[in-house]
Design an enzyme around this catalytic site. Structure first.
Site, short mmCIF file in Angstrom:
data_model
loop_
_atom_site.label_atom_id
_atom_site.label_comp_id
_atom_site.label_asym_id
_atom_site.label_seq_id
_atom_site.Cartn_x
_atom_site.Cartn_y
_atom_site.Cartn_z
N ASP A 1 0.83 -1.21 0.00
CA ASP A 1 0.00 0.00 0.00
C ASP A 1 0.86 1.26 0.00
O ASP A 1 1.98 1.26 0.52
CB ASP A 1 -0.92 -0.03 1.24
CG ASP A 1 -2.11 0.91 1.09
OD1 ASP A 1 -2.34 1.42 -0.02
OD2 ASP A 1 -2.82 1.13 2.10
N HIS B 1 2.40 3.31 -9.11
CA HIS B 1 2.20 1.87 -9.35
C HIS B 1 3.39 1.29 -10.12
O HIS B 1 3.83 0.18 -9.84
CB HIS B 1 0.89 1.64 -10.11
CG HIS B 1 -0.33 2.06 -9.34
ND1 HIS B 1 -0.52 1.76 -8.00
CD2 HIS B 1 -1.44 2.77 -9.71
CE1 HIS B 1 -1.67 2.27 -7.59
NE2 HIS B 1 -2.25 2.89 -8.61
N LEU C 1 10.67 -20.58 -4.75
CA LEU C 1 9.63 -19.75 -4.14
C LEU C 1 8.30 -19.85 -4.90
O LEU C 1 8.28 -19.81 -6.13
CB LEU C 1 10.10 -18.28 -4.16
CG LEU C 1 9.09 -17.23 -3.68
CD1 LEU C 1 9.01 -17.22 -2.16
CD2 LEU C 1 9.47 -15.84 -4.18
C1 IPE Z 1 -5.51 -2.62 -0.14
O1 IPE Z 1 -5.16 -1.30 -0.36
C2 IPE Z 1 -5.48 -3.39 -1.40
C3 IPE Z 1 -4.19 -3.54 -2.04
C4 IPE Z 1 -3.03 -3.14 -1.58
C5 IPE Z 1 -4.21 -4.21 -3.31
P1 IPE Z 1 -6.26 -0.13 -0.46
O2 IPE Z 1 -5.50 1.12 -0.61
O3 IPE Z 1 -7.22 -0.46 -1.53
O4 IPE Z 1 -6.97 -0.26 0.95
P2 IPE Z 1 -7.87 0.77 1.77
O5 IPE Z 1 -8.95 1.23 0.87
O6 IPE Z 1 -6.98 1.90 2.19
O7 IPE Z 1 -8.34 -0.01 2.96
C1 IPE Z 2 -1.61 0.26 -3.36
O1 IPE Z 2 -1.36 1.64 -3.38
C2 IPE Z 2 -1.84 -0.31 -4.74
C3 IPE Z 2 -3.23 -0.69 -5.03
C4 IPE Z 2 -4.20 -0.69 -4.17
C5 IPE Z 2 -3.53 -1.07 -6.40
P1 IPE Z 2 -2.55 2.69 -3.39
O2 IPE Z 2 -2.90 2.95 -4.80
O3 IPE Z 2 -3.66 2.23 -2.52
O4 IPE Z 2 -1.83 3.95 -2.76
P2 IPE Z 2 -2.43 4.98 -1.69
O5 IPE Z 2 -2.95 4.17 -0.55
O6 IPE Z 2 -3.52 5.74 -2.38
O7 IPE Z 2 -1.27 5.82 -1.31
MG MG Z 3 -4.07 2.46 -0.56
#
Ligand code: IPE
Ligand code: IPE
Ligand code: MG
Length: 240
Positions: A13, A30, A124
């Site tokens: 995240d 990303h 792995l």
């Molecule tokens: C969780 O991250 C899902 C992934 C990392 C793929 P999100 O950014 O979607 O989660 P919330 O919405 O903050 O809980």
């Molecule tokens: C995690 O990073 C990747 C996915 C959920 C696809 P985020 O896109 O949720 O990044 P933040 O949480 O907005 O910083």
């Molecule tokens: Mg996120």
């Protein structure tokens, strides 16, 4: 190297926030997240982790702006095509869990191809959770168990915890002992709810694109310093 977890699960995240810090758009984050994936896979292989599950896209993430979703799908397809030869060379077995039918056809083909190429590898096991959510998985498991009861191949009295595990998408892997979430969020967000029952949870403020080998090693060392009691007392653990 003692008490290594066999299976580490990671909620990757913070890509969006990292990109914002750089004055860039979310997709930039990303793309950089993929570099962290490569580093963490290398580190996990080096230290001898057997299973690594990465949460790449949740069922709920489909509701993000369509431009971001489209960008992520392209990134998945391109990354898989680009990385599979190296993963294969490193004896890594790829597996995908989630509601894969929701993915564009092109992505489904890329995943099927990657799993087929690496199916016989013995190093792995890299599990990518894509269009995955734990509640979706539990609904599917419930349906399949109900079907077995209905067609007479399973008796209600024989529904055990093991039967539930066998009907989850993770049936081929042990439960994770360590779950890492980056970016300072301290929640599970619909990830492996059943499987994480006794996992050690590790939260770090580091944003995913800034996470690397040293960060993984730090999380593993922290795991090694924890006492896992599984409901018992500390004294019981020490005399066993
Ligand atoms: C969780 O991250 C899902 C992934 C990392 C793929 P999100 O950014 O979607 O989660 P919330 O919405 O903050 O809980
Ligand atoms: C995690 O990073 C990747 C996915 C959920 C696809 P985020 O896109 O949720 O990044 P933040 O949480 O907005 O910083
Ligand atoms: Mg996120």
């Amino acid at each position: 190297m003692e008490r290594l977890p066999k299976h580490i699960a990671i909620i990757m995240d913070g890509n969006g926030r990292w990109a914002k810090e750089q004055g860039q758009d979310r997709l930039f984050g990303h793309y950089h997240g993929v570099i962290s994936v490569r580093k963490v896979v290398e580190a996990a292989t080096e230290i001898g982790i057997q299973y690594l599950t990465l949460y790449a896209f949740s069922t709920e993430n489909w509701d993000r702006p369509q431009e971001e979703v489209k960008g992520l799908m392209t990134l998945f397809v391109d990354t898989i095509a680009k990385e599979v030869p190296d993963l294969h060379k490193n004896n890594i077995k790829l597996h995908f869990i989630g509601n894969l039918n929701m993915l564009p056809n092109e992505a489904q083909d890329a995943l099927a191809n990657a799993m087929e190429i690496t199916a016989q590898n013995t190093g792995l096991t890299l599990v990518i959770a894509l269009s995955y959510s734990s509640r979706w998985e539990l609904v599917e498991a419930t349906k399949s168990i109900a079907q077995k009861v209905l067609d007479g191949s399973l008796d209600i009295a024989h529904i055990t915890e093991a039967v539930i595990s066998e009907n989850l998408t993770t049936r081929a892997f042990p439960d994770p002992e360590l779950m890492i979430r980056t970016s300072g969020e301290c929640r599970i967000s619909n990830f492996l709810l059943y499987q994480l029952a006794y996992a050690e949870l590790y939260f770090t403020d580091t944003l995913w694109p800034a996470f690397g080998k040293e960060d993984l090693i730090k999380a593993v060392s922290e795991y090694q310093s924890r006492e896992r009691r599984f409901g018992k007392t500390s004294e019981q653990i020490h005399t066993n």
